[in-house]
Design a protein around this motif. Structure first.
Motif, PDB file in Angstrom:
ATOM      1  N   LYS A   1       5.053 -11.144   7.122  1.00  0.00           N
ATOM      2  CA  LYS A   1       4.768 -10.904   8.392  1.00  0.00           C
ATOM      3  C   LYS A   1       4.258  -9.496   8.036  1.00  0.00           C
ATOM      4  CE  LYS A   1       7.998  -8.869  10.949  1.00  0.00           C
ATOM      5  NZ  LYS A   1       7.869  -7.587  10.683  1.00  0.00           N
ATOM      6  N   GLY A   2       3.591  -9.015   8.988  1.00  0.00           N
ATOM      7  CA  GLY A   2       2.853  -7.540   9.023  1.00  0.00           C
ATOM      8  C   GLY A   2       3.912  -6.440   9.237  1.00  0.00           C
ATOM      9  N   GLY A   3       3.436  -5.199   8.615  1.00  0.00           N
ATOM     10  CA  GLY A   3       4.479  -4.189   9.066  1.00  0.00           C
ATOM     11  C   GLY A   3       5.567  -3.993   7.654  1.00  0.00           C
ATOM     12  N   THR A   4       5.669  -5.054   6.711  1.00  0.00           N
ATOM     13  CA  THR A   4       6.844  -4.795   5.710  1.00  0.00           C
ATOM     14  C   THR A   4       6.579  -3.804   4.788  1.00  0.00           C
ATOM     15  OG1 THR A   4       5.739  -6.445   4.245  1.00  0.00           O
ATOM     16  CG2 THR A   4       7.146  -7.297   6.149  1.00  0.00           C
ATOM     17  N   GLY A   5       5.463  -3.209   4.624  1.00  0.00           N
ATOM     18  CA  GLY A   5       5.099  -2.059   3.979  1.00  0.00           C
ATOM     19  C   GLY A   5       4.239  -2.449   2.335  1.00  0.00           C
ATOM     20  N   LYS A   6       3.819  -3.679   2.715  1.00  0.00           N
ATOM     21  CA  LYS A   6       3.026  -4.102   1.655  1.00  0.00           C
ATOM     22  C   LYS A   6       1.575  -3.221   0.888  1.00  0.00           C
ATOM     23  CE  LYS A   6      -0.033  -7.244   3.391  1.00  0.00           C
ATOM     24  NZ  LYS A   6      -0.990  -6.134   3.380  1.00  0.00           N
ATOM     25  N   THR A   7       1.033  -2.640   2.003  1.00  0.00           N
ATOM     26  CA  THR A   7      -0.004  -2.056   1.600  1.00  0.00           C
ATOM     27  C   THR A   7       0.387  -0.591   0.982  1.00  0.00           C
ATOM     28  OG1 THR A   7      -1.523  -2.572   3.272  1.00  0.00           O
ATOM     29  CG2 THR A   7      -2.244  -0.677   2.622  1.00  0.00           C
ATOM     30  N   SER A   8       1.505  -0.167   1.638  1.00  0.00           N
ATOM     31  CA  SER A   8       2.118   1.238   0.773  1.00  0.00           C
ATOM     32  C   SER A   8       2.415   0.836  -0.681  1.00  0.00           C
ATOM     33  CB  SER A   8       3.118   1.632   1.588  1.00  0.00           C
ATOM     34  OG  SER A   8       3.002   2.170   2.827  1.00  0.00           O
TER      35      SER A   8
ATOM     36  N   THR B   1     -12.593   4.971  -6.132  1.00  0.00           N
ATOM     37  CA  THR B   1     -11.613   5.527  -5.657  1.00  0.00           C
ATOM     38  C   THR B   1     -10.930   6.457  -6.784  1.00  0.00           C
ATOM     39  OG1 THR B   1      -9.705   3.937  -6.030  1.00  0.00           O
ATOM     40  CG2 THR B   1     -10.953   3.723  -4.143  1.00  0.00           C
ATOM     41  N   ARG B   2      -9.766   7.217  -6.516  1.00  0.00           N
ATOM     42  CA  ARG B   2      -9.405   7.951  -7.571  1.00  0.00           C
ATOM     43  C   ARG B   2      -8.368   7.070  -8.496  1.00  0.00           C
ATOM     44  NH1 ARG B   2      -6.380   8.839  -2.985  1.00  0.00           N
ATOM     45  NH2 ARG B   2      -4.312   8.853  -2.788  1.00  0.00           N
ATOM     46  N   CYS B   3      -8.333   5.801  -8.044  1.00  0.00           N
ATOM     47  CA  CYS B   3      -7.409   4.789  -8.983  1.00  0.00           C
ATOM     48  C   CYS B   3      -8.419   3.851  -9.697  1.00  0.00           C
ATOM     49  CB  CYS B   3      -6.458   4.147  -8.039  1.00  0.00           C
ATOM     50  SG  CYS B   3      -5.371   5.316  -7.270  1.00  0.00           S
TER      51      CYS B   3
ATOM     52  N   GLN C   1       4.895  10.574   5.572  1.00  0.00           N
ATOM     53  CA  GLN C   1       4.378  11.834   5.236  1.00  0.00           C
ATOM     54  C   GLN C   1       3.603  11.650   4.156  1.00  0.00           C
ATOM     55  OE1 GLN C   1       4.693  14.908   6.434  1.00  0.00           O
ATOM     56  NE2 GLN C   1       6.180  13.801   7.905  1.00  0.00           N
ATOM     57  N   ALA C   2       3.588  10.815   3.244  1.00  0.00           N
ATOM     58  CA  ALA C   2       2.585  10.322   2.351  1.00  0.00           C
ATOM     59  C   ALA C   2       1.234   9.841   3.096  1.00  0.00           C
ATOM     60  CB  ALA C   2       3.087   9.240   1.350  1.00  0.00           C
ATOM     61  N   GLN C   3       1.379   9.019   4.033  1.00  0.00           N
ATOM     62  CA  GLN C   3       0.568   8.431   4.808  1.00  0.00           C
ATOM     63  C   GLN C   3      -0.493   9.327   5.605  1.00  0.00           C
ATOM     64  OE1 GLN C   3       2.454   5.554   7.024  1.00  0.00           O
ATOM     65  NE2 GLN C   3       2.376   3.907   5.646  1.00  0.00           N
ATOM     66  N   ILE C   4       0.343  10.311   5.902  1.00  0.00           N
ATOM     67  CA  ILE C   4      -0.388  11.347   6.625  1.00  0.00           C
ATOM     68  C   ILE C   4      -1.314  12.241   5.881  1.00  0.00           C
ATOM     69  CG2 ILE C   4       0.098  13.583   8.003  1.00  0.00           C
ATOM     70  CD1 ILE C   4       2.494  12.202   9.154  1.00  0.00           C
ATOM     71  N   GLN C   5      -0.787  12.544   4.566  1.00  0.00           N
ATOM     72  CA  GLN C   5      -1.492  13.245   3.770  1.00  0.00           C
ATOM     73  C   GLN C   5      -2.544  12.324   2.930  1.00  0.00           C
ATOM     74  OE1 GLN C   5       1.166  15.239   0.903  1.00  0.00           O
ATOM     75  NE2 GLN C   5       2.710  15.414   2.581  1.00  0.00           N
TER      76      GLN C   5
ATOM     77  N   LEU D   1      -5.947  -0.346   3.429  1.00  0.00           N
ATOM     78  CA  LEU D   1      -5.776   0.257   2.071  1.00  0.00           C
ATOM     79  C   LEU D   1      -6.749   1.706   1.995  1.00  0.00           C
ATOM     80  CD1 LEU D   1      -4.443   0.138  -0.626  1.00  0.00           C
ATOM     81  CD2 LEU D   1      -6.044  -1.250  -1.619  1.00  0.00           C
ATOM     82  N   HIS D   2      -7.713   1.478   2.428  1.00  0.00           N
ATOM     83  CA  HIS D   2      -8.887   2.571   2.516  1.00  0.00           C
ATOM     84  C   HIS D   2      -8.132   3.953   3.026  1.00  0.00           C
ATOM     85  CE1 HIS D   2      -9.668   0.812   6.357  1.00  0.00           C
ATOM     86  NE2 HIS D   2      -9.967   2.132   6.745  1.00  0.00           N
ATOM     87  N   LEU D   3      -7.169   3.839   3.946  1.00  0.00           N
ATOM     88  CA  LEU D   3      -6.704   4.789   4.410  1.00  0.00           C
ATOM     89  C   LEU D   3      -5.821   5.880   3.785  1.00  0.00           C
ATOM     90  CD1 LEU D   3      -5.569   3.319   7.927  1.00  0.00           C
ATOM     91  CD2 LEU D   3      -7.632   4.718   7.512  1.00  0.00           C
ATOM     92  N   VAL D   4      -5.555   5.069   2.476  1.00  0.00           N
ATOM     93  CA  VAL D   4      -4.660   5.909   1.599  1.00  0.00           C
ATOM     94  C   VAL D   4      -5.605   6.393   0.325  1.00  0.00           C
ATOM     95  CG1 VAL D   4      -2.682   5.937   0.061  1.00  0.00           C
ATOM     96  CG2 VAL D   4      -2.604   4.766   2.116  1.00  0.00           C
ATOM     97  N   LEU D   5      -6.410   5.437   0.014  1.00  0.00           N
ATOM     98  CA  LEU D   5      -6.987   5.569  -1.315  1.00  0.00           C
ATOM     99  C   LEU D   5      -8.572   6.322  -1.078  1.00  0.00           C
ATOM    100  CD1 LEU D   5      -6.357   2.419  -3.196  1.00  0.00           C
ATOM    101  CD2 LEU D   5      -5.161   4.531  -2.991  1.00  0.00           C
TER     102      LEU D   5
END
Length: 291
Positions: free
Chosen positions: A10-17, A131-133, A261-265, A41-45
């Motif tokens: 299901k969605g929202g389990t933290g998969k992308t994090s 990306t940086r990764c 906080q990680a997502q915000i940053q 995923l682009h929102l973080v990377l």
């Protein structure tokens, strides 16, 4: 080359994090965001896009107003109610609603004036980014567009090509949630699948479905319970059921407000001083996929 697909029932389990953190830990992998209906995923990377490609699939009917006589044959034959009429200076004319059109081609076949074109449908786009990764292949499916499974296959194929070209021995795939066509397209041919779930009734139910799907394709499956400490009893039950069907229990991740906080940053969890980063590092080490 190995390919790890990270999915969820299901969605929202933290998969992308989890995927973003694995991308940081892998250091030399190619990334593929196959959640094309809701890519994030682009929102973080923060990818720097260097290539853009149109994704076309299926067809759509387009009536040439200048050649249409307004006879209404297409209006009568369209079972999807995609054809509408509107008044012009020359009288009533027919038009096709592109969102409602299913691309069946009946109107094209039977138009007495041959006034309907049938071009390929532009359904979205796929991109190759830095990306940086490392390199990342990702995509965006258009609103009400079809063939998300085909777009997923395109993203995976390009990610594998880049991995071979650059000598990278791991592809990390952020797959979509559920068990539908995009998930099947993400899983088929993968070396390993990690299913991220949560200790809830819906998490337990949807995990069982996705593990059954992985077993159907003969793909070794591991599970991880995210935010396990919110319901330890349910976590134990989920892990027991996973072992019963032959899945490996790869680890647990504690509930941690630092994830927000990680997502915000715009950073992965393992890039900040987050308590749960230790859990994710242990999970990554346990999968044995270091490049």
């Amino acid at each position: 080359m190995k390919e790890l697909v990270i999915i969820s029932g299901k969605g929202g389990t933290g998969k992308t994090s989890v995927t973003a953190s694995f991308a940081v830990l892998a250091e030399k992998a190619v990334l593929a965001d196959c959640d094309v209906d809701a890519a994030d995923l682009h929102l973080v990377l923060k990818p720097d896009v260097r290539e853009r490609h149109d994704f076309r699939s299926g067809h759509e009917a387009v009536i040439r107003e200048a050649d249409c006589t307004g006879c209404g044959v297409c209006l009568d034959l369209c079972r999807f109610d995609a054809v509408r009429t509107h008044e012009t200076e020359a009288g009533a004319r027919c038009v096709v609603d592109p969102v409602a059109c299913e691309g069946c081609g009946v109107c094209v076949r039977f138009c007495p004036q041959t006034a309907i074109d049938f071009p390929e449908r532009l359904c979205g786009e796929w991109m190759v980014s830095d990306t940086r990764c490392g390199p990342m292949v990702h995509a965006r499916l258009g609103v009400a567009a079809e063939n998300s499974g085909k777009l997923v296959a395109t993203v995976r194929q390009e990610a594998r090509r880049i991995a071979e070209e650059q000598g990278r021995n791991l592809v990390i795939v952020d797959g979509p949630p559920g068990i539908g066509c995009p998930v099947i397209a993400s899983l088929s041919g993968a070396a390993q699948v990690l299913v991220v779930t949560e200790p809830t009734v819906s998490g337990e139910h949807d995990l069982a479905r996705v593990l059954k799907l992985a077993a159907h394709f003969g793909i070794p499956a591991s599970i991880c319970v995210n935010k396990w400490d919110l319901n330890p009893e349910m976590t134990e039950r989920i892990e027991k059921q996973a072992r019963t069907v032959g899945a490996n229990v790869a680890g647990r991740i504690r509930y941690d407000r630092s994830v927000t906080q990680a997502q915000i940053q715009e950073r992965a969890v393992v890039e900040i001083d987050a308590p749960c980063a230790k859990d994710i590092r242990a999970l990554w080490a346990g999968l044995g996929l270091s490049c």
